[in-house]
Design a protein around this motif. Structure first.
Motif, PDB file in Angstrom:
ATOM      1  N   LYS A 168       1.625  30.346  29.998  1.00 52.98           N
ATOM      2  CA  LYS A 168       0.992  30.841  28.775  1.00 52.98           C
ATOM      3  C   LYS A 168       1.019  32.354  28.760  1.00 52.98           C
ATOM      4  O   LYS A 168       1.131  33.012  29.800  1.00 52.98           O
ATOM      5  N   LEU A 169       0.899  32.900  27.519  1.00 51.11           N
ATOM      6  CA  LEU A 169       0.858  34.343  27.319  1.00 51.11           C
ATOM      7  C   LEU A 169      -0.082  34.627  26.168  1.00 51.11           C
ATOM      8  O   LEU A 169       0.056  34.046  25.082  1.00 51.11           O
ATOM      9  N   LYS A 170      -1.032  35.530  26.394  1.00 53.91           N
ATOM     10  CA  LYS A 170      -2.000  35.871  25.361  1.00 53.91           C
ATOM     11  C   LYS A 170      -1.675  37.242  24.788  1.00 53.91           C
ATOM     12  O   LYS A 170      -1.507  38.215  25.527  1.00 53.91           O
ATOM     13  N   VAL A 171      -1.573  37.298  23.444  1.00 48.49           N
ATOM     14  CA  VAL A 171      -1.264  38.548  22.736  1.00 48.49           C
ATOM     15  C   VAL A 171      -2.273  38.680  21.598  1.00 48.49           C
ATOM     16  O   VAL A 171      -2.294  37.855  20.678  1.00 48.49           O
ATOM     17  N   GLU A 172      -3.113  39.720  21.653  1.00 50.56           N
ATOM     18  CA  GLU A 172      -4.116  39.917  20.617  1.00 50.56           C
ATOM     19  C   GLU A 172      -3.445  40.273  19.283  1.00 50.56           C
ATOM     20  O   GLU A 172      -2.537  41.099  19.237  1.00 50.56           O
ATOM     21  N   GLY A 173      -3.923  39.640  18.224  1.00 54.47           N
ATOM     22  CA  GLY A 173      -3.363  39.903  16.902  1.00 54.47           C
ATOM     23  C   GLY A 173      -2.068  39.183  16.621  1.00 54.47           C
ATOM     24  O   GLY A 173      -1.414  39.451  15.603  1.00 54.47           O
ATOM     25  N   LEU A 174      -1.678  38.261  17.493  1.00 51.51           N
ATOM     26  CA  LEU A 174      -0.416  37.538  17.335  1.00 51.51           C
ATOM     27  C   LEU A 174      -0.385  36.787  16.005  1.00 51.51           C
ATOM     28  O   LEU A 174      -1.342  36.096  15.644  1.00 51.51           O
ATOM     29  N   SER A 175       0.702  36.948  15.253  1.00 49.24           N
ATOM     30  CA  SER A 175       0.832  36.230  13.983  1.00 49.24           C
ATOM     31  C   SER A 175       2.124  35.448  13.860  1.00 49.24           C
ATOM     32  O   SER A 175       2.237  34.580  12.992  1.00 49.24           O
ATOM     33  N   MET A 176       3.112  35.741  14.725  1.00 48.89           N
ATOM     34  CA  MET A 176       4.368  35.006  14.638  1.00 48.89           C
ATOM     35  C   MET A 176       5.109  35.073  15.960  1.00 48.89           C
ATOM     36  O   MET A 176       5.062  36.089  16.664  1.00 48.89           O
ATOM     37  N   VAL A 177       5.809  33.954  16.285  1.00 48.92           N
ATOM     38  CA  VAL A 177       6.622  33.861  17.498  1.00 48.92           C
ATOM     39  C   VAL A 177       7.964  33.241  17.128  1.00 48.92           C
ATOM     40  O   VAL A 177       8.018  32.293  16.342  1.00 48.92           O
ATOM     41  N   VAL A 189       7.705  38.333  19.743  1.00 50.77           N
ATOM     42  CA  VAL A 189       6.315  38.228  19.316  1.00 50.77           C
ATOM     43  C   VAL A 189       6.039  39.332  18.298  1.00 50.77           C
ATOM     44  O   VAL A 189       6.383  40.507  18.540  1.00 50.77           O
ATOM     45  N   PHE A 190       5.415  38.961  17.167  1.00 54.83           N
ATOM     46  CA  PHE A 190       5.099  39.941  16.120  1.00 54.83           C
ATOM     47  C   PHE A 190       3.587  40.050  15.959  1.00 54.83           C
ATOM     48  O   PHE A 190       2.881  39.045  15.847  1.00 54.83           O
ATOM     49  N   VAL A 191       3.099  41.303  15.932  1.00 53.22           N
ATOM     50  CA  VAL A 191       1.702  41.618  15.666  1.00 53.22           C
ATOM     51  C   VAL A 191       1.677  42.508  14.431  1.00 53.22           C
ATOM     52  O   VAL A 191       2.285  43.588  14.429  1.00 53.22           O
ATOM     53  N   GLY A 192       0.988  42.074  13.368  1.00 55.73           N
ATOM     54  CA  GLY A 192       0.987  42.806  12.119  1.00 55.73           C
ATOM     55  C   GLY A 192       0.169  44.080  12.162  1.00 55.73           C
ATOM     56  O   GLY A 192      -0.683  44.281  13.036  1.00 55.73           O
ATOM     57  N   GLU A 193       0.420  44.955  11.204  1.00 52.68           N
ATOM     58  CA  GLU A 193      -0.320  46.206  11.068  1.00 52.68           C
ATOM     59  C   GLU A 193      -1.770  45.911  10.700  1.00 52.68           C
ATOM     60  O   GLU A 193      -2.049  45.091   9.829  1.00 52.68           O
ATOM     61  N   LYS A 194      -2.695  46.594  11.361  1.00 56.51           N
ATOM     62  CA  LYS A 194      -4.106  46.311  11.111  1.00 56.51           C
ATOM     63  C   LYS A 194      -4.956  47.528  11.456  1.00 56.51           C
ATOM     64  O   LYS A 194      -4.805  48.102  12.543  1.00 56.51           O
TER      65      LYS A 194
END
Length: 653
Positions: A168-177, A189-194
């Motif tokens: 497993k891998l945890k990525v804060e703010g993850l929205s797409m893989v 792994v994609f993390v959106g602008e916030k």
């Protein structure tokens, strides 16, 4: 014969409609696949396996798995209401998704299940509320299966499902893989602008997620993303999108495109030289280049190599779709959706256009596995009329038409690229179209000869009488309300004096107001321009307005009476005579500008003479061999009656 049967099986396609579901063989016969028993219930979804050997479809209460070529049922799964189906890359497992429901005991509904195709055993069941991105992502060899749960990426080992999560891998703010293909799979792994923080794309090696990422790219203006890997799994295109365009140039937000290498040795923004959204982008199956359609309409289409260098510019045209055939030899540029549906096929070797296809109302377009045929389909609910499938040859010929009421889904039978026959060096000739072309009401569009516009006079044709003046034999003009109106004066110009000059000073000119009584008459002011008067002229102005209104009402009554008189006299087109006072002052318009001075009999004779002249012109056209319309022939037949009526009026025959 065996070769034709093999081609038909390879180019098989399936369709799903509200009241029907079927498998159809390919060229040249396009007949229903023998041995397939159509289900009695409504089919909710169907899906081919990636190698094309299997097909599964869902009906209320069951999911059936069949051999695609023989249609033999190899497995039936008892599933109450499956809405989504998907095979693993090798066809070993089938995933199903049902709409989540609340269970009586309060437990979570495990609506996402994975089944073994060989045994029919359920090997995994989890809760998956969202329908978008619901399925597991497998490596091409099925060595790993990836699932996203909130901010966590979970990796399973399909050879031992009972073991549970293997990594497993945890990525804060993850929205797409997005999991890559290829021998050494990677995971993007994609993390959106916030909250002012930029968006991030990171790439990890799937075999060991504990190691740091191999590539990272940060950028702004990216709320959501779409990723497409090349076939080798070495590079990924990241399409970013925002819901709002802060510059106000686009209602649909801002878009961007980036290229990242899985090894981390190259990343770059794809620079586009035209403002506007990115409509579509696609990798070539050879993994060496990609195409982008971008910019405000008419959009530009450009091909880039692996280092984001432009290799070819197709220019601007109304397009929003690009697709390479599986052999990377041909590519499609098309305009669907709110565009006209035109398709252009290009040869990638020569970059010359092969053909143009008119495929209006297309909502689905796909290459066949052998790269020789194109499927276009009009699906519901995108469009609820003219639903159906059309098969085109890559050279532009229409091969097959299959109209289906309320068509929801259509697709070719897929297959491995290595199993498809090699594409010839020269473009193959189109085979004989199926009988559906002759039987279908949809006919292939006829080619229109190109050329510059030539007016009727340059084509040796006489101009229609409707475009001629009355003195040239054209029909008399009538206002839309049937009432003749006097000529209007030019504001600021001197009143008409019958051709004589007017020596009055500009300050002493009397202006003529259309619709008002001439100055000096009973309804107009005693002297001076209209609108002049002292401070106590308010009462006189009200009386003048009442007089003008009475005059307008009288003219309307006179026009209605004249129309009734014309109807009683045979419906002639003579405009009504507007009689003005003969005692108009020198400064007002003369009586001749309101009427031509002819009595009704003389006008009748004049109109009948014009009709005879128009009939003579029609006779001349007929002598020159021109084709006359039915109404024109009927007009010639009335020549005798017109001459009799003219003789009765004393106008001569």
């Amino acid at each position: 014969m065996a070769n034709a049967e093999n081609t038909s099986a390879q180019n098989q396609y399936a369709f799903r409609a509200q009241k029907s579901f079927g498998l159809i063989g390919g060229s040249p016969s396009y007949e229903a696949v023998s041995g397939f028993d159509k289900p009695d219930a409504t089919v909710k979804m169907y899906r081919y396996s990636q190698d094309g050997n299997l097909i599964a479809y869902a009906v209320p209460g069951s999911v059936f798995i069949l051999q695609a070529e023989t249609c033999q049922v190899i497995r039936e799964l008892a599933i109450s209401s499956a809405l989504e189906l998907n095979f693993s890359p090798l066809g070993t497992y089938l995933s199903t998704w049902e709409r989540p429901v609340k269970l009586e005991d309060g437990a979570q509904h495990k609506n996402h299940r994975v089944w073994s195709v060989e045994t029919g055993e359920e090997v995994l069941s989890v809760t998956q509320k969202a329908q978008e991105g619901w399925d597991l992502q497998y490596t091409p060899t099925e060595s790993h299966a990836v699932r996203v749960v909130g901010p966590e990426i979970q990796v399973y080992d399909p050879s031992n499902w009972s073991k549970g999560v293997a990594d497993k891998l945890k990525v804060e703010g993850l929205s797409m893989v997005s999991l890559s293909p290829g021998k050494n799979p990677s995971i993007a792994v994609f993390v959106g602008e916030k909250k002012g923080a930029p968006a991030i794309v990171r790439i990890y090696g799937l075999n060991n997620l504990s190691l740091p990422h191999t590539c990272q790219k940060t950028f702004y203006k990216a709320d959501r993303a779409q990723m497409k890997w090349n076939a080798l799994g070495t590079q990924v295109l990241v399409f970013t999108h925002t819901d709002v365009d802060k510059t106000g140039k686009s209602y649909y937000g801002e878009t961007g495109l980036y290229l990242l290498s899985a090894a981390g040795n190259f990343d770059c923004r794809v620079t586009l030289d035209k403002e506007g959204p990115i409509h579509d982008f696609a990798w070539s199956p050879n993994s060496k280049e990609f195409g982008v359609v971008y910019g405000f309409t008419p959009a530009k289409t450009v091909l880039f190599d692996q280092r984001v260098n432009i290799t070819h510019d197709f220019g601007s045209s109304p397009k929003n779709f690009i697709s390479f055939n599986p052999q990377s030899r041909l590519l499609i540029l098309a305009g669907f959706g709110n565009l006209a549906g035109g398709i252009e096929v290009y040869d990638r070797r020569t970059l010359q256009k092969v053909c143009s296809i008119d495929a209006s109302n297309t909502s689905w377009c796909e290459w066949s596995r052998d790269g020789r045929f194109i499927m276009t389909a009009t699906l519901s609910p995108r469009l609820r009329v003219d639903n159906g499938i059309k098969i085109w040859h890559c050279t532009g010929s229409l091969m097959h038409v299959h109209l289906v009421e309320e068509l929801y889904q259509a697709s070719w039978r897929p297959g491995l690229a290595s199993a498809a026959p090699p594409f010839p060096n020269t473009l193959p000739a189109a085979p004989t179209p199926s009988e559906s072309i002759a039987l279908s009401p949809v006919k292939p569009p006829a080619a229109k000869p190109a050329g510059a516009y030539r007016p009727p006079g340059a084509r040796g044709l006489a101009a229609p009488s409707i475009f001629k003046r009355e003195d040239e034999g054209g029909a008399p003009r009538m206002p839309s309300n049937g009432i003749s109106t006097p000529p209007r004066g030019v504001p600021g110009s001197a009143p008409h004096q019958g051709g004589k000059g007017n020596n009055n000073n500009n300050n002493n000119r009397q202006r003529y107001v259309p619709g008002a009584a001439p100055p000096g008459s009973a309804g107009g002011p005693a002297g001076g321009p209209v609108g002049e008067g002292g401070p106590n002229n308010r009462k006189g102005g009200q009386q003048q307005q009442q007089q003008h209104q009475q005059q307008r009402n009288n003219r309307k009554k006179d026009g209605k009476k004249d129309r009734n008189d014309r109807a009683e006299n045979g419906g002639t087109d003579t405009p009504p005579v507007v009689v003005e006072s003969q005692g108009a002052p020198a400064g007002g318009p003369p009586a001749d500008s309101f009427a031509d001075g002819l009595d009704p009999v003389a006008k009748k004779i004049r109109n009948l003479t014009k009709k005879l002249k128009a009939i003579d012109e029609l006779k001349e056209k007929a002598k020159r061999g021109e084709k006359l319309e039915v109404t024109q022939l009927k007009k010639i037949d009335t020549e005798g009656d017109i001459k009799k009526e003219l003789a009765a009026l004393g106008g001569g025959a």
